[in-house]
Write a protein that holds these residues in place. Structure first.
Motif: not given
Length: 249
Positions: A78, A82-83, A85, A125-126, A128-130
């Motif tokens: 990531l 991202q991490e 968040s 949410k995950l 959205r983070l792909k």
């Protein structure tokens, strides 16, 4: 990694997913098991042998190539943001770790005090983070590569060092499920690099074992953490005894 190497790694994952061994492949190809191990180690297969293995696994060769291409697009790490968040939201952190370890929706919901609505919220949410795709009936498809890693020195690694490392090592490591080995010696820079490569191979073996056992019921699998680390470092206790100009060991 070359495409040929990637294809063979994909084939190995397909074998593990179906519980097949090198002995099975040896039987299919009418070879010795040692010969099959050498083929995989050298990544040297004829097209006819690859097609034979695919037939036994009940997959098309084209499907194997498509799986390889999909695997190559999976996330290996990531971004820093991202991490961060994930670290900032402990429930998201919990669900992210579960997902990376292969938990299903029901397993997360039943094992932890999260409502179905909260599980779905964190999974979205995950998505959205792909990290995942959230499919109908709350099925989870991971989008992380087999060699997915947290950023070196990133938010999650720092969180581990600050909050988890002390708890992890607060043990006598004397039960059947624990082992602590501390090694100390003198290595050249080349030797240090060789040892790091060995550690990387061990990490791959760990991930392969996790993948091979992923089909077992969740009550037969337990959270298992292994820390592999190496530094050119000397105990602080000894620093006062060093003569000027000498390097640490």
């Amino acid at each position: 990694m070359s495409q040929a190497d990637s294809l063979i790694e994909t084939l190995k994952r397909q074998l593990r997913a179906q519980g097949k061994t090198y002995a099975d492949v040896a039987h299919w190809l009418a070879l010795s098991e040692a010969s099959v191990k050498r083929l995989f180690a050298e990544k040297h297969f004829t097209l006819s042998r690859l097609e034979c293995i695919c037939d036994q696994l009940n997959i098309e060769f084209a499907e194997l190539v498509q799986t390889m291409q999909a695997d190559e697009k999976r996330l290996q790490e990531l971004t820093y943001a991202q991490e961060q968040s994930i670290v900032d939201d402990r429930e998201l952190f919990l669900v992210a770790v579960c997902v990376i370890n292969g938990y299903s929706f029901d397993e997360i919901h039943h094992q932890y005090q999260l409502s179905e609505a909260e599980c779905i919220r964190q999974l979205l949410k995950l998505e959205r983070l792909k990290l995942i795709d959230l499919l109908p009936d709350n099925r989870i498809r991971r989008r992380v590569a087999a060699n997915f890693r947290w950023l070196a020195g990133g938010p999650i690694q720092r969180f581990f060092q600050q909050h988890i490392a002390n708890e992890f090592f607060r043990s006598h490591f004397d039960s059947d499920s624990e082992k602590l080995i501390v090694l100390n010696g003198l290595l050249s820079s080349a030797g240090n690099a060789e040892w790091q490569q060995t550690m990387q191979r061990l990490a791959k073996e760990f991930h392969s074992l996790c993948e091979r056992e992923s089909g077992l019921p969740i009550h037969q699998r337990f959270g298992t953490t292994s820390v592999l680390a190496v530094r050119q470092w000397q105990y602080g206790l000894f620093q006062g005894y060093k003569r000027g100009g000498q390097t640490s060991s």
